[in-house]
Write a protein that holds these residues in place. Structure first.
Motif, PDB file in Angstrom:
ATOM      1  N   PHE A  90      -9.966  -3.579  -6.174  1.00 62.70           N
ATOM      2  CA  PHE A  90     -11.451  -3.018  -5.822  1.00 62.70           C
ATOM      3  C   PHE A  90     -11.955  -1.795  -6.092  1.00 62.70           C
ATOM      4  N   THR A  91     -11.234  -1.085  -7.019  1.00 61.09           N
ATOM      5  CA  THR A  91     -11.695   0.487  -7.638  1.00 61.09           C
ATOM      6  C   THR A  91     -13.307   0.252  -7.821  1.00 61.09           C
ATOM      7  N   ASN A  92     -13.324   1.197  -6.653  1.00 53.99           N
ATOM      8  CA  ASN A  92     -15.032   2.393  -6.720  1.00 53.99           C
ATOM      9  C   ASN A  92     -16.000   0.981  -5.751  1.00 53.99           C
ATOM     10  N   ALA A  93     -15.097   0.110  -5.415  1.00 51.65           N
ATOM     11  CA  ALA A  93     -15.625  -1.403  -4.477  1.00 51.65           C
ATOM     12  C   ALA A  93     -16.169  -0.781  -2.686  1.00 51.65           C
ATOM     13  N   ASN A  94     -16.956  -1.635  -2.633  1.00 52.72           N
ATOM     14  CA  ASN A  94     -17.787  -0.697  -1.357  1.00 52.72           C
ATOM     15  C   ASN A  94     -17.140  -2.288  -0.302  1.00 52.72           C
ATOM     16  N   LEU A  95     -16.209  -1.967   0.574  1.00 52.73           N
ATOM     17  CA  LEU A  95     -15.645  -3.288   1.825  1.00 52.73           C
ATOM     18  C   LEU A  95     -16.629  -2.338   2.891  1.00 52.73           C
ATOM     19  N   LEU A  96     -17.148  -1.782   2.866  1.00 50.92           N
ATOM     20  CA  LEU A  96     -17.815  -1.265   4.757  1.00 50.92           C
ATOM     21  C   LEU A  96     -18.148  -2.437   5.310  1.00 50.92           C
ATOM     22  N   CYS A  97     -16.893  -2.302   6.517  1.00 53.13           N
ATOM     23  CA  CYS A  97     -17.199  -3.471   7.006  1.00 53.13           C
ATOM     24  C   CYS A  97     -17.261  -4.845   7.258  1.00 53.13           C
ATOM     25  N   ALA A  98     -16.234  -4.893   6.129  1.00 46.91           N
ATOM     26  CA  ALA A  98     -15.419  -5.754   5.373  1.00 46.91           C
ATOM     27  C   ALA A  98     -14.605  -6.556   7.174  1.00 46.91           C
ATOM     28  N   GLN A  99     -14.307  -8.283   6.809  1.00 45.90           N
ATOM     29  CA  GLN A  99     -13.197  -8.992   7.612  1.00 45.90           C
ATOM     30  C   GLN A  99     -12.048  -9.093   6.477  1.00 45.90           C
ATOM     31  N   VAL A 100     -10.570  -8.795   6.731  1.00 44.10           N
ATOM     32  CA  VAL A 100     -10.085  -8.220   6.062  1.00 44.10           C
ATOM     33  C   VAL A 100      -8.803  -8.500   7.263  1.00 44.10           C
ATOM     34  N   GLU A 101      -8.784  -9.856   7.671  1.00 43.84           N
ATOM     35  CA  GLU A 101      -7.835 -10.284   8.587  1.00 43.84           C
ATOM     36  C   GLU A 101      -6.753 -11.464   8.223  1.00 43.84           C
ATOM     37  N   GLN A 102      -5.300 -10.557   8.027  1.00 43.84           N
ATOM     38  CA  GLN A 102      -4.018 -11.886   8.061  1.00 43.84           C
ATOM     39  C   GLN A 102      -4.806 -11.759   6.642  1.00 43.84           C
ATOM     40  N   ALA A 103      -4.943 -11.207   5.552  1.00 43.30           N
ATOM     41  CA  ALA A 103      -4.661 -11.521   3.814  1.00 43.30           C
ATOM     42  C   ALA A 103      -4.000 -10.854   3.195  1.00 43.30           C
ATOM     43  N   ILE A 104      -3.176 -11.661   2.314  1.00 43.40           N
ATOM     44  CA  ILE A 104      -1.773 -10.918   1.878  1.00 43.40           C
ATOM     45  C   ILE A 104      -2.743 -10.226   0.654  1.00 43.40           C
ATOM     46  N   MET A 105      -2.239  -8.598   0.841  1.00 42.56           N
ATOM     47  CA  MET A 105      -2.792  -7.410   0.140  1.00 42.56           C
ATOM     48  C   MET A 105      -1.140  -6.755  -1.238  1.00 42.56           C
ATOM     49  N   GLU A 106      -0.320  -7.780  -1.578  1.00 38.21           N
ATOM     50  CA  GLU A 106       0.429  -7.009  -2.511  1.00 38.21           C
ATOM     51  C   GLU A 106       0.033  -6.741  -4.014  1.00 38.21           C
ATOM     52  N   GLY A 107      -0.337  -5.173  -3.807  1.00 38.84           N
ATOM     53  CA  GLY A 107       0.188  -4.038  -5.250  1.00 38.84           C
ATOM     54  C   GLY A 107      -1.902  -4.616  -5.971  1.00 38.84           C
ATOM     55  N   THR A 108      -1.983  -4.964  -4.105  1.00 41.13           N
ATOM     56  CA  THR A 108      -4.161  -4.792  -4.558  1.00 41.13           C
ATOM     57  C   THR A 108      -4.507  -3.774  -4.686  1.00 41.13           C
ATOM     58  N   ILE A 109      -5.356  -3.079  -5.459  1.00 37.66           N
ATOM     59  CA  ILE A 109      -5.725  -2.273  -6.264  1.00 37.66           C
ATOM     60  C   ILE A 109      -7.263  -1.411  -5.027  1.00 37.66           C
ATOM     61  N   LEU A 110      -7.127  -0.186  -4.141  1.00 43.26           N
ATOM     62  CA  LEU A 110      -7.733   0.458  -3.081  1.00 43.26           C
ATOM     63  C   LEU A 110      -8.764   1.652  -3.888  1.00 43.26           C
ATOM     64  N   THR A 111      -8.325   1.983  -4.832  1.00 44.73           N
ATOM     65  CA  THR A 111      -9.035   3.054  -5.756  1.00 44.73           C
ATOM     66  C   THR A 111     -10.272   3.143  -6.189  1.00 44.73           C
ATOM     67  N   ASN A 112     -11.364   4.651  -4.449  1.00 42.42           N
ATOM     68  CA  ASN A 112     -11.821   5.148  -4.468  1.00 42.42           C
ATOM     69  C   ASN A 112     -12.839   4.164  -3.506  1.00 42.42           C
ATOM     70  N   THR A 113     -12.187   3.080  -2.905  1.00 42.17           N
ATOM     71  CA  THR A 113     -12.893   2.266  -2.131  1.00 42.17           C
ATOM     72  C   THR A 113     -12.960   3.013  -0.738  1.00 42.17           C
ATOM     73  N   CYS A 114     -15.117   2.219  -0.202  1.00 43.99           N
ATOM     74  CA  CYS A 114     -14.912   2.461   1.111  1.00 43.99           C
ATOM     75  C   CYS A 114     -14.518   1.521   1.783  1.00 43.99           C
ATOM     76  N   LEU A 115     -13.577   1.863   2.509  1.00 42.06           N
ATOM     77  CA  LEU A 115     -13.474   1.094   3.584  1.00 42.06           C
ATOM     78  C   LEU A 115     -13.800   1.267   5.047  1.00 42.06           C
ATOM     79  N   ASP A 116     -14.695   2.266   4.857  1.00 39.86           N
ATOM     80  CA  ASP A 116     -15.615   2.572   5.924  1.00 39.86           C
ATOM     81  C   ASP A 116     -15.845   1.245   7.288  1.00 39.86           C
ATOM     82  N   GLY A 117     -15.102   1.233   8.524  1.00 36.91           N
ATOM     83  CA  GLY A 117     -15.404   0.032   9.117  1.00 36.91           C
ATOM     84  C   GLY A 117     -14.060  -1.351   9.307  1.00 36.91           C
ATOM     85  N   THR A 118     -13.506  -1.216   8.089  1.00 36.16           N
ATOM     86  CA  THR A 118     -12.690  -2.326   7.783  1.00 36.16           C
ATOM     87  C   THR A 118     -10.995  -1.975   8.144  1.00 36.16           C
ATOM     88  N   PRO A 119     -10.372  -2.445   8.766  1.00 35.99           N
ATOM     89  CA  PRO A 119      -8.832  -2.252   9.540  1.00 35.99           C
ATOM     90  C   PRO A 119      -8.288  -3.282   8.579  1.00 35.99           C
TER      91      PRO A 119
END
Length: 184
Positions: A152-181
Motif C-alpha cells: 500500500f505504498t503511497n496509497a490513500n486509505l482515508l476512512c477505510a474499514q479494515v476490521e478483522q483483516a490479516i495484515m502479515e507483512g503488509t507494506i504501509l510506507t507513506n500510506t494515508c491512514l487518517d480515520g482508519t483504525p
C-alpha cells in the motif's frame, strides 16, 4: 430483459456487440473483445486470457467469472459487479473502480497501481502479494481481507474499514491512514 446465447464458441474469435447478453457458462477464453460493448451483459463465464482493452463493461455482471490473465486496459467499468471473481495476477492499474463490489475476489498478486477504489467493497478479498501502491481506497471496505505482503505504498486509505483483516507483512510506507483504525 436479458438475451441468452447458447452453444456459441468464440474462443480466439472477435465479436464487438454483446450488450445485454447473458453469456453465463460460456468459454470466452482467449477471445479478442477489444472495444466490445459488453454493457449490461452477464459474464459469469471463463474469460481467461481474453483481451478486453477499451471494452465497455458498465453495469456488467462478472460475479464468479474467471478473469485471470485478462487484459483490462482503458475499460469502462461503472456499476460492474466482480464479487467472487478470479483476478489473481491480473493487471488492473490506473482504472476507476469507484464503488465496485469485489467481495470475496481472488486478487492474489494482482497489480492495482494507481487504481481508484473509492468506496469499493473488498470484504473477504484475498489481496496477498497485490500491489496497491498509489491506489485510492478512500472509504473502501477491507473487512476480513487477506493482506499478506500487500503493498500500500503511497496509497490513500482515508476512512477505510479494515476490521478483522490479516495484515502479515503488509507494506504501509507513506500510506494515508487518517480515520482508519487497524483492528486485527
Amino acid at each position: 430483459m436479458s438475451k441468452t446465447i447458447n452453444l456459441l464458441d468464440i474462443r480466439n474469435g472477435q465479436i464487438k456487440d454483446l450488450a445485454g447478453l447473458d453469456l453465463s457458462g460460456m468459454d470466452l477464453s482467449g477471445a479478442d473483445l477489444t472495444g466490445a460493448d459488453l454493457s449490461g451483459a452477464t459474464l459469469r463465464t471463463n474469460l481467461r486470457g481474453a483481451d478486453l482493452t477499451g471494452a465497455n463493461l458498465n453495469n456488467a455482471d462478472c460475479r464468479n467469472a474467471d478473469l485471470r490473465g485478462v487484459i483490462l486496459a482503458d475499460i469502462q467499468a461503472q456499476n460492474i459487479s466482480l464479487a467472487g471473481a478470479f483476478l489473481a495476477g491480473s493487471v488492473l492499474s490506473h482504472l476507476d473502480f469507484t464503488g465496485v463490489d469485489f467481495r470475496g475476489c481472488d486478487l492474489r498478486g494482482a497489480t492495482l497501481i494507481g487504481t481508484i477504489l473509492l468506496q469499493a467493497d473488498l470484504s473477504n478479498t484475498n489481496l496477498s502479494g497485490a500491489d496497491l501502491s498509489q491506489a485510492d481506497l478512500e472509504e473502501a471496505v477491507l473487512n476480513g481481507a487477506i493482506l499478506r505482503g500487500t503493498n500500500f505504498t503511497n496509497a490513500n486509505l482515508l476512512c477505510a474499514q479494515v476490521e478483522q483483516a490479516i495484515m502479515e507483512g503488509t507494506i504501509l510506507t507513506n500510506t494515508c491512514l487518517d480515520g482508519t483504525p487497524l483492528d486485527n
